[in-house]
Write a protein that holds these residues in place. Structure first.
Motif, short mmCIF file in Angstrom:
data_model
loop_
_atom_site.label_atom_id
_atom_site.label_comp_id
_atom_site.label_asym_id
_atom_site.label_seq_id
_atom_site.Cartn_x
_atom_site.Cartn_y
_atom_site.Cartn_z
N ASN A 5 -21.52 -39.93 -36.64
CA ASN A 5 -20.89 -38.81 -36.43
C ASN A 5 -19.40 -38.98 -36.25
OD1 ASN A 5 -22.39 -36.52 -36.53
ND2 ASN A 5 -22.96 -36.78 -34.49
N PHE A 6 -18.90 -40.11 -35.54
CA PHE A 6 -17.58 -40.44 -35.20
C PHE A 6 -16.87 -40.73 -36.59
CE2 PHE A 6 -14.47 -43.76 -34.79
CZ PHE A 6 -13.65 -43.06 -33.97
N TYR A 7 -17.47 -41.44 -37.64
CA TYR A 7 -16.77 -41.66 -38.67
C TYR A 7 -16.64 -40.22 -39.39
CZ TYR A 7 -17.44 -46.67 -37.89
OH TYR A 7 -17.24 -47.90 -37.30
N LEU A 8 -17.59 -39.68 -39.41
CA LEU A 8 -17.53 -38.23 -40.35
C LEU A 8 -16.54 -37.38 -39.81
CD1 LEU A 8 -19.02 -36.74 -42.40
CD2 LEU A 8 -20.47 -35.80 -40.77
N ARG A 9 -16.31 -37.33 -38.55
CA ARG A 9 -15.29 -36.43 -37.88
C ARG A 9 -13.88 -37.26 -38.05
NH1 ARG A 9 -17.49 -34.63 -31.99
NH2 ARG A 9 -19.16 -33.39 -32.66
#
Length: 185
Positions: A5-9
């Motif tokens: 999620n962090f990388y996607l955000r």
């Protein structure tokens, strides 16, 4: 999953930042293009005004030359008239005059000029301006130099005074008029 999620955000944030930077770049280019168009329009307008000014200045210069040429032609014509009159009067001067004092009139710049001519022993001995109410005093003062030339040469075939042409022409005409009255018929 947290990392995912962090990388996607983070990737979404980078895409948004790239889109904003791209949009700003496009806006900046459009502003520069619009500014360049406005400057080009102003330059074109200034060039047009410059052309109009140059044309107006050329027309004014041409008109001034034309007026100067007309004035020169008028002066030459007036001088020619005076020369013709003085030629006629020069032949009259060869004849005999009756001694005495005579008045004559001529037309100066401001109107009629009246002189008093004194003849003694067939010679002009004195010329006095007795009336020149319409003449400018500065021009009349300059024009009086023609009187000395007439008396010295004993002829009205003299040059007019530069700068006071019309006034000196009027004096010459007035002297010619007085001489005409003094002719011994």
């Amino acid at each position: 999953m947290n990392h995912k999620n962090f990388y996607l955000r983070a990737a979404s944030l980078l895409v948004i930042l790239a889109a904003i930077a791209g949009y700003n770049l496009i806006q900046k280019e459009q502003a520069q293009t619009q500014e360049l168009a406005e400057l080009t329009k102003k330059v074109t307008m200034l060039e047009s005004q410059q052309t109009e000014l140059l044309t107006a200045m050329q027309q004014a210069a041409d008109k001034k030359k034309e007026q100067a040429s007309e004035k020169e032609d008028d002066t030459k014509s007036a001088q020619s008239d005076v020369d013709e009159e003085t030629e006629e009067d020069s032949s009259a001067q060869e004849g005999l005059y009756v001694d005495g004092t005579y008045t004559g009139e001529g037309t100066g710049f401001g109107g009629t000029i009246q002189v008093e001519l004194t003849l003694k022993n067939q010679e002009m001995t004195d010329i006095q301006i007795i009336s020149a109410s319409g003449e400018d005093s500065a021009y009349l003062s300059q024009a009086q130099g023609v009187i000395d030339a007439i008396l010295t040469g004993q002829t009205t075939a003299v040059d007019t005074v530069s700068g006071a042409t019309f006034s000196s022409t009027g004096i010459i005409q007035a002297v010619n008029d007085a001489l005409g009255k003094a002719e011994n018929s």
